[in-house]
Scaffold this motif. Structure first.
Motif, PDB file in Angstrom:
ATOM      1  N   VAL A  14      10.018  59.738  46.063  1.00 42.95           N
ATOM      2  CA  VAL A  14      10.181  58.520  45.463  1.00 42.95           C
ATOM      3  C   VAL A  14       9.333  57.433  46.522  1.00 42.95           C
ATOM      4  CG1 VAL A  14      11.785  56.674  44.882  1.00 42.95           C
ATOM      5  CG2 VAL A  14      12.193  59.116  44.641  1.00 42.95           C
ATOM      6  N   ASP A  15       8.503  56.625  45.749  1.00 42.46           N
ATOM      7  CA  ASP A  15       8.072  55.587  46.497  1.00 42.46           C
ATOM      8  C   ASP A  15       9.033  54.295  46.643  1.00 42.46           C
ATOM      9  OD1 ASP A  15       5.357  56.546  46.277  1.00 42.46           O
ATOM     10  OD2 ASP A  15       5.397  55.770  44.413  1.00 42.46           O
ATOM     11  N   PHE A  16       8.758  53.802  48.271  1.00 38.62           N
ATOM     12  CA  PHE A  16       9.908  52.832  48.550  1.00 38.62           C
ATOM     13  C   PHE A  16       9.236  51.540  48.936  1.00 38.62           C
ATOM     14  CE2 PHE A  16      11.384  56.800  49.904  1.00 38.62           C
ATOM     15  CZ  PHE A  16      12.429  57.119  49.337  1.00 38.62           C
ATOM     16  N   VAL A  17      10.021  50.352  48.512  1.00 41.23           N
ATOM     17  CA  VAL A  17       9.768  49.041  48.770  1.00 41.23           C
ATOM     18  C   VAL A  17      10.991  48.340  49.457  1.00 41.23           C
ATOM     19  CG1 VAL A  17       9.001  46.919  48.003  1.00 41.23           C
ATOM     20  CG2 VAL A  17       8.039  48.980  47.009  1.00 41.23           C
ATOM     21  N   HIS A  18      10.914  47.860  50.563  1.00 41.05           N
ATOM     22  CA  HIS A  18      12.156  47.311  51.209  1.00 41.05           C
ATOM     23  C   HIS A  18      11.423  46.198  52.362  1.00 41.05           C
ATOM     24  CE1 HIS A  18      12.071  49.913  54.843  1.00 41.05           C
ATOM     25  NE2 HIS A  18      11.389  50.818  53.905  1.00 41.05           N
ATOM     26  N   SER A  19      12.438  45.613  52.923  1.00 35.11           N
ATOM     27  CA  SER A  19      11.954  44.540  53.755  1.00 35.11           C
ATOM     28  C   SER A  19      12.427  45.191  55.481  1.00 35.11           C
ATOM     29  CB  SER A  19      12.864  43.239  53.688  1.00 35.11           C
ATOM     30  OG  SER A  19      14.334  43.357  54.039  1.00 35.11           O
ATOM     31  N   ALA A  20      12.018  44.694  56.374  1.00 35.98           N
ATOM     32  CA  ALA A  20      12.270  45.199  57.846  1.00 35.98           C
ATOM     33  C   ALA A  20      13.465  44.651  58.093  1.00 35.98           C
ATOM     34  CB  ALA A  20      11.018  45.003  58.675  1.00 35.98           C
ATOM     35  N   GLU A  21      14.586  45.350  57.838  1.00 30.08           N
ATOM     36  CA  GLU A  21      15.948  45.050  57.807  1.00 30.08           C
ATOM     37  C   GLU A  21      16.334  44.668  59.556  1.00 30.08           C
ATOM     38  OE1 GLU A  21      17.756  44.560  55.220  1.00 30.08           O
ATOM     39  OE2 GLU A  21      16.843  46.139  53.584  1.00 30.08           O
ATOM     40  N   GLY A  22      15.694  45.522  60.232  1.00 31.10           N
ATOM     41  CA  GLY A  22      16.080  44.848  61.618  1.00 31.10           C
ATOM     42  C   GLY A  22      15.399  43.820  62.063  1.00 31.10           C
ATOM     43  N   LYS A  23      14.325  43.437  61.806  1.00 30.23           N
ATOM     44  CA  LYS A  23      13.595  42.360  62.003  1.00 30.23           C
ATOM     45  C   LYS A  23      14.255  41.146  61.515  1.00 30.23           C
ATOM     46  CE  LYS A  23       9.089  42.395  62.187  1.00 30.23           C
ATOM     47  NZ  LYS A  23       7.710  42.569  62.048  1.00 30.23           N
ATOM     48  N   GLY A  24      14.830  41.137  60.234  1.00 32.05           N
ATOM     49  CA  GLY A  24      15.598  40.035  59.866  1.00 32.05           C
ATOM     50  C   GLY A  24      17.063  39.719  60.618  1.00 32.05           C
ATOM     51  N   VAL A  25      17.501  40.680  60.847  1.00 32.31           N
ATOM     52  CA  VAL A  25      18.867  40.700  61.287  1.00 32.31           C
ATOM     53  C   VAL A  25      18.528  40.067  62.978  1.00 32.31           C
ATOM     54  CG1 VAL A  25      20.762  41.761  62.436  1.00 32.31           C
ATOM     55  CG2 VAL A  25      20.117  42.374  60.277  1.00 32.31           C
ATOM     56  N   ARG A  26      17.532  40.550  63.710  1.00 36.97           N
ATOM     57  CA  ARG A  26      17.244  40.097  64.817  1.00 36.97           C
ATOM     58  C   ARG A  26      16.948  38.599  64.980  1.00 36.97           C
ATOM     59  NH1 ARG A  26      14.665  44.921  65.294  1.00 36.97           N
ATOM     60  NH2 ARG A  26      12.342  44.104  64.796  1.00 36.97           N
ATOM     61  N   ARG A  53       4.732  56.947  48.730  1.00 36.76           N
ATOM     62  CA  ARG A  53       4.267  55.447  49.812  1.00 36.76           C
ATOM     63  C   ARG A  53       5.368  54.651  50.165  1.00 36.76           C
ATOM     64  NH1 ARG A  53      -0.494  52.838  46.678  1.00 36.76           N
ATOM     65  NH2 ARG A  53       0.826  53.474  45.194  1.00 36.76           N
ATOM     66  N   GLU A  54       5.102  54.072  51.175  1.00 35.54           N
ATOM     67  CA  GLU A  54       6.470  52.988  51.291  1.00 35.54           C
ATOM     68  C   GLU A  54       5.570  51.650  51.765  1.00 35.54           C
ATOM     69  OE1 GLU A  54       9.992  52.855  54.934  1.00 35.54           O
ATOM     70  OE2 GLU A  54       8.650  54.837  54.664  1.00 35.54           O
ATOM     71  N   ALA A  55       6.273  50.511  51.384  1.00 32.26           N
ATOM     72  CA  ALA A  55       5.798  49.094  51.547  1.00 32.26           C
ATOM     73  C   ALA A  55       7.051  48.506  52.588  1.00 32.26           C
ATOM     74  CB  ALA A  55       5.636  48.397  50.495  1.00 32.26           C
ATOM     75  N   VAL A  56       6.899  48.257  53.660  1.00 31.61           N
ATOM     76  CA  VAL A  56       7.920  47.386  54.291  1.00 31.61           C
ATOM     77  C   VAL A  56       7.530  46.158  54.586  1.00 31.61           C
ATOM     78  CG1 VAL A  56       8.946  47.433  56.565  1.00 31.61           C
ATOM     79  CG2 VAL A  56       8.439  49.450  55.450  1.00 31.61           C
ATOM     80  N   LEU A  57       7.968  44.983  54.035  1.00 31.83           N
ATOM     81  CA  LEU A  57       7.667  43.782  53.969  1.00 31.83           C
ATOM     82  C   LEU A  57       8.766  42.785  54.947  1.00 31.83           C
ATOM     83  CD1 LEU A  57       7.729  43.245  50.277  1.00 31.83           C
ATOM     84  CD2 LEU A  57       5.759  44.017  51.841  1.00 31.83           C
ATOM     85  N   ASP A  58       7.937  41.780  55.602  1.00 31.48           N
ATOM     86  CA  ASP A  58       8.525  41.025  56.821  1.00 31.48           C
ATOM     87  C   ASP A  58       9.498  40.017  56.159  1.00 31.48           C
ATOM     88  OD1 ASP A  58       7.416  42.274  58.840  1.00 31.48           O
ATOM     89  OD2 ASP A  58       5.628  40.921  59.248  1.00 31.48           O
TER      90      ASP A  58
END
Length: 330
Positions: free
Chosen positions: A147-159, A311-316
């Motif tokens: 499956v293709d994935f789209v998500h935010s950089a969870e760790g960066k947001g929490v930091r 593929r994977e898209a990781v957004l800030d």
């Protein structure tokens, strides 16, 4: 079409030319055909025409009722799908209607590809689904599923959220866990890591919860009961998402706890309601429109190249500071 042709005094083939916007009909004829069609309430059945060609050009979107961030994502999905020549069909998972049933409904309506918003399905089901049809998972990453994935950089947001609270002088910072909700495990790990990094590990506290208002309300009641037994309130709380933060705010303010003077509250998502409250919610913004655009493009490109690797898209993400966070009370 035969009715339109008869009333307009033209052939059925000419009516077809007009509705397909192809050359071969004069402007006067076009206007007459369209006027007659409007008078008798005829609309071309584009779905039937596409299915006759073996295509539906429809993207199926599975979402969860009451998840406000999903509403923001859907708002971004429509224009991108339209730009690429696709229609969108929605199917909701809700109490009494499982995610699997919502997905199967989309497939039964011949959707060519699926976009799953915050899927809670197990990895095996997602992998099987991805092998059946082009599938994109938004907000949740499942390793090894096709499956293709789209998500935010969870760790960066929490930091960002934790650094903000620590800079305001907070040490007793609690985290309301999101249970099995999308991104919860990553946010929980990032919270613990931030507490360690700031030398606050002894103060770390993860409170079990969910991505719902009720979870925030119950957490508020728990903290208030502890306060009544002589235990100090945390000076700040990082909620699993905005809905949970709203529930916590309701419970605290109804009990006379002032936010942010007594307790600072931070959410996650920056859904469209977060800035409409009497006191704006400090939260971590996930760019819903950018996530939606990536999801639609991934789905369409997967249809064109079904054998390609996932593929994977990781957004800030980005911290948005509003009225629910402030300096720790002296």
């Amino acid at each position: 079409m035969a009715d339109v042709a008869e009333k307009a005094g033209v052939s059925r083939a000419l009516v077809s030319i007009v509705f397909r916007n192809q050359p071969g009909a004069s402007e006067e004829t076009r206007e007459r055909v369209l006027r007659v069609a409007d008078e008798i309430g005829y609309r071309p059945d584009s779905a039937a025409r596409l299915l006759a060609r073996g295509r539906s050009r429809t993207l199926g979107v599975m979402f969860t009722v009451h998840q406000t961030f999903h509403t923001d994502l859907i708002e971004g999905i429509y224009p991108e799908a339209e730009r690429l020549g696709y229609d969108v069909l929605l199917s909701a998972a809700a109490q009494g209607r499982s995610e699997e049933k919502a997905v199967e409904a989309l497939l039964s309506h011949r959707c060519e590809a699926l976009i799953l918003l915050g899927s809670g399905a197990d990895a095996a089901y997602l992998d099987e689904l991805g092998r059946r049809t082009a599938t994109v998972s938004v907000s949740r990453r499942v390793p090894h599923a096709r499956v293709d994935f789209v998500h935010s950089a969870e760790g960066k947001g929490v930091r960002q959220a934790m650094d903000h609270l620590v800079e305001l002088g907070h040490r007793r910072i609690a985290h309301i866990d999101g249970g099995r909700g999308p991104g919860s495990a990553e946010r929980r790990r990032a919270y613990r890591a931030a507490m360690r990094r700031h030398g606050l590990e002894p103060e770390a506290r993860v409170i079990p919860g969910e991505h719902t208002e009720q979870s925030g309300i119950e957490t508020g009641r728990l903290l208030l009961a502890e306060r009544d037994r002589g235990q100090a309130l945390p000076t700040a709380v990082l909620a699993g998402n905005d809905r949970c933060a709203w529930g916590l705010l309701m419970a605290l303010t109804r009990a006379g706890v002032e936010v942010p003077r007594d307790v600072s509250v931070v959410g996650y998502d920056d859904s469209h309601l977060s800035h409409l409250m009497p006191i704006g919610l400090t939260t971590v913004r996930q760019d819903a429109f950018l996530m939606a655009e990536h999801a639609v493009r991934f789905a369409v490109e997967r249809l064109d190249n079904p054998a390609s690797e996932p593929r994977e898209a990781v957004l800030d993400p980005k911290l948005v500071v509003r009225g629910t966070s402030g300096p720790v009370r002296s």
